[in-house]
Design a protein around this motif. Structure first.
Motif, PDB file in Angstrom:
ATOM      1  N   LYS A   9      56.951  -6.025  34.011  1.00  0.00           N
ATOM      2  CA  LYS A   9      58.291  -5.456  33.974  1.00  0.00           C
ATOM      3  C   LYS A   9      59.009  -5.671  35.310  1.00  0.00           C
ATOM      4  CE  LYS A   9      57.318  -1.919  30.576  1.00  0.00           C
ATOM      5  NZ  LYS A   9      57.537  -0.524  30.212  1.00  0.00           N
ATOM      6  N   THR A  10      60.335  -5.636  35.245  1.00  0.00           N
ATOM      7  CA  THR A  10      61.135  -5.748  36.457  1.00  0.00           C
ATOM      8  C   THR A  10      61.204  -4.388  37.147  1.00  0.00           C
ATOM      9  OG1 THR A  10      63.193  -5.209  35.336  1.00  0.00           O
ATOM     10  CG2 THR A  10      62.545  -7.538  35.379  1.00  0.00           C
ATOM     11  N   LEU A  11      61.743  -4.407  38.367  1.00  0.00           N
ATOM     12  CA  LEU A  11      61.871  -3.150  39.106  1.00  0.00           C
ATOM     13  C   LEU A  11      62.793  -2.164  38.394  1.00  0.00           C
ATOM     14  CD1 LEU A  11      62.020  -4.208  42.860  1.00  0.00           C
ATOM     15  CD2 LEU A  11      60.348  -2.733  41.782  1.00  0.00           C
ATOM     16  N   ASN A  15      61.753   1.537  37.129  1.00  0.00           N
ATOM     17  CA  ASN A  15      62.495   2.743  37.527  1.00  0.00           C
ATOM     18  C   ASN A  15      62.928   3.552  36.307  1.00  0.00           C
ATOM     19  OD1 ASN A  15      62.259   2.373  40.290  1.00  0.00           O
ATOM     20  ND2 ASN A  15      64.082   1.075  40.379  1.00  0.00           N
ATOM     21  N   ASP A  16      63.299   2.870  35.234  1.00  0.00           N
ATOM     22  CA  ASP A  16      63.656   3.575  33.996  1.00  0.00           C
ATOM     23  C   ASP A  16      62.442   4.303  33.418  1.00  0.00           C
ATOM     24  OD1 ASP A  16      66.238   2.660  34.221  1.00  0.00           O
ATOM     25  OD2 ASP A  16      65.957   1.000  32.787  1.00  0.00           O
ATOM     26  N   ASP A  17      61.304   3.618  33.405  1.00  0.00           N
ATOM     27  CA  ASP A  17      60.072   4.244  32.914  1.00  0.00           C
ATOM     28  C   ASP A  17      59.681   5.429  33.779  1.00  0.00           C
ATOM     29  OD1 ASP A  17      59.905   2.417  30.889  1.00  0.00           O
ATOM     30  OD2 ASP A  17      58.345   1.188  31.835  1.00  0.00           O
ATOM     31  N   LEU A  18      59.851   5.279  35.085  1.00  0.00           N
ATOM     32  CA  LEU A  18      59.517   6.357  36.006  1.00  0.00           C
ATOM     33  C   LEU A  18      60.387   7.588  35.753  1.00  0.00           C
ATOM     34  CD1 LEU A  18      57.807   7.186  38.464  1.00  0.00           C
ATOM     35  CD2 LEU A  18      59.607   6.260  39.905  1.00  0.00           C
ATOM     36  N   ALA A  19      61.659   7.361  35.509  1.00  0.00           N
ATOM     37  CA  ALA A  19      62.563   8.487  35.241  1.00  0.00           C
ATOM     38  C   ALA A  19      62.178   9.208  33.954  1.00  0.00           C
ATOM     39  CB  ALA A  19      64.002   7.987  35.160  1.00  0.00           C
ATOM     40  N   SER A  20      61.837   8.440  32.925  1.00  0.00           N
ATOM     41  CA  SER A  20      61.463   9.085  31.661  1.00  0.00           C
ATOM     42  C   SER A  20      60.136   9.837  31.794  1.00  0.00           C
ATOM     43  CB  SER A  20      61.387   8.057  30.539  1.00  0.00           C
ATOM     44  OG  SER A  20      60.323   7.167  30.748  1.00  0.00           O
ATOM     45  N   LEU A  21      59.204   9.293  32.581  1.00  0.00           N
ATOM     46  CA  LEU A  21      57.934   9.993  32.786  1.00  0.00           C
ATOM     47  C   LEU A  21      58.133  11.274  33.590  1.00  0.00           C
ATOM     48  CD1 LEU A  21      55.487   7.034  33.462  1.00  0.00           C
ATOM     49  CD2 LEU A  21      55.371   8.651  31.570  1.00  0.00           C
ATOM     50  N   LYS A  22      59.029  11.248  34.553  1.00  0.00           N
ATOM     51  CA  LYS A  22      59.296  12.464  35.328  1.00  0.00           C
ATOM     52  C   LYS A  22      59.928  13.544  34.463  1.00  0.00           C
ATOM     53  CE  LYS A  22      59.259  10.874  39.998  1.00  0.00           C
ATOM     54  NZ  LYS A  22      58.878  11.813  41.021  1.00  0.00           N
ATOM     55  N   ARG A  47      50.794  12.072  34.897  1.00  0.00           N
ATOM     56  CA  ARG A  47      50.700  12.052  36.352  1.00  0.00           C
ATOM     57  C   ARG A  47      50.132  10.716  36.846  1.00  0.00           C
ATOM     58  NH1 ARG A  47      47.591  16.484  37.186  1.00  0.00           N
ATOM     59  NH2 ARG A  47      45.765  15.280  37.778  1.00  0.00           N
ATOM     60  N   LYS A  48      49.108  10.217  36.158  1.00  0.00           N
ATOM     61  CA  LYS A  48      48.512   8.935  36.541  1.00  0.00           C
ATOM     62  C   LYS A  48      49.447   7.773  36.258  1.00  0.00           C
ATOM     63  CE  LYS A  48      43.654  10.038  36.469  1.00  0.00           C
ATOM     64  NZ  LYS A  48      42.324   9.550  36.115  1.00  0.00           N
ATOM     65  N   ASP A  49      50.205   7.853  35.170  1.00  0.00           N
ATOM     66  CA  ASP A  49      51.173   6.799  34.858  1.00  0.00           C
ATOM     67  C   ASP A  49      52.268   6.736  35.916  1.00  0.00           C
ATOM     68  OD1 ASP A  49      49.842   5.943  32.601  1.00  0.00           O
ATOM     69  OD2 ASP A  49      51.152   7.004  31.194  1.00  0.00           O
ATOM     70  N   ILE A  50      52.709   7.898  36.383  1.00  0.00           N
ATOM     71  CA  ILE A  50      53.725   7.942  37.436  1.00  0.00           C
ATOM     72  C   ILE A  50      53.184   7.275  38.701  1.00  0.00           C
ATOM     73  CG2 ILE A  50      54.959   9.492  39.026  1.00  0.00           C
ATOM     74  CD1 ILE A  50      55.332  11.401  36.635  1.00  0.00           C
ATOM     75  N   ALA A  51      51.974   7.608  39.077  1.00  0.00           N
ATOM     76  CA  ALA A  51      51.373   7.014  40.268  1.00  0.00           C
ATOM     77  C   ALA A  51      51.206   5.509  40.103  1.00  0.00           C
ATOM     78  CB  ALA A  51      50.023   7.666  40.547  1.00  0.00           C
ATOM     79  N   ALA A  57      55.605  -0.683  41.722  1.00  0.00           N
ATOM     80  CA  ALA A  57      56.968  -0.871  42.227  1.00  0.00           C
ATOM     81  C   ALA A  57      56.947  -1.126  43.731  1.00  0.00           C
ATOM     82  CB  ALA A  57      57.829   0.344  41.902  1.00  0.00           C
ATOM     83  N   ALA A  58      56.094  -0.433  44.441  1.00  0.00           N
ATOM     84  CA  ALA A  58      55.982  -0.651  45.885  1.00  0.00           C
ATOM     85  C   ALA A  58      55.438  -2.041  46.187  1.00  0.00           C
ATOM     86  CB  ALA A  58      55.076   0.415  46.511  1.00  0.00           C
TER      87      ALA A  58
END
Length: 66
Positions: A9-11, A15-22, A47-51, A57-58
Motif C-alpha cells: 500500500k501507499t503512504l 494513513n487511511d487504514d491507521l485512522a480507521s483502526l484508531k 493494537r498490533k495492527d496499528i503498530a 509507514a516509517a
C-alpha cells in the motif's frame, strides 16, 4: 492485516487504514468500559495492527528521504 498486505500500500492508504483502526480502537475502549465488548481479543489485534502500520509507514518515509 498481514505485513505483506500493508507493504504493497501507499503512504496515503496506510494513513487511511491507521485512522480507521484508531477509530475502531476508540470504540472498543468504550465498549469495554460499558461492558458491551464481546470479542476481547480484537483489542489486542487492533493494537498490533496499528503498530504494524506505523512501523511500515516509517520505513517507507525513511526510504523516501534516503
Amino acid at each position: 492485516m498481514k505485513a505483506s498486505d500493508a507493504r504493497v500500500k501507499t503512504l496515503d492508504e496506510l494513513n487511511d487504514d491507521l485512522a480507521s483502526l484508531k477509530k475502531e480502537q476508540f470504540n472498543l475502549r468504550f465498549q469495554k468500559a460499558t461492558g458491551q465488548l464481546e470479542k476481547t481479543a480484537r483489542v489486542k489485534q487492533v493494537r498490533k495492527d496499528i503498530a504494524r502500520i506505523k512501523t511500515i509507514a516509517a520505513e517507507k518515509s525513511a526510504a523516501k528521504k534516503a
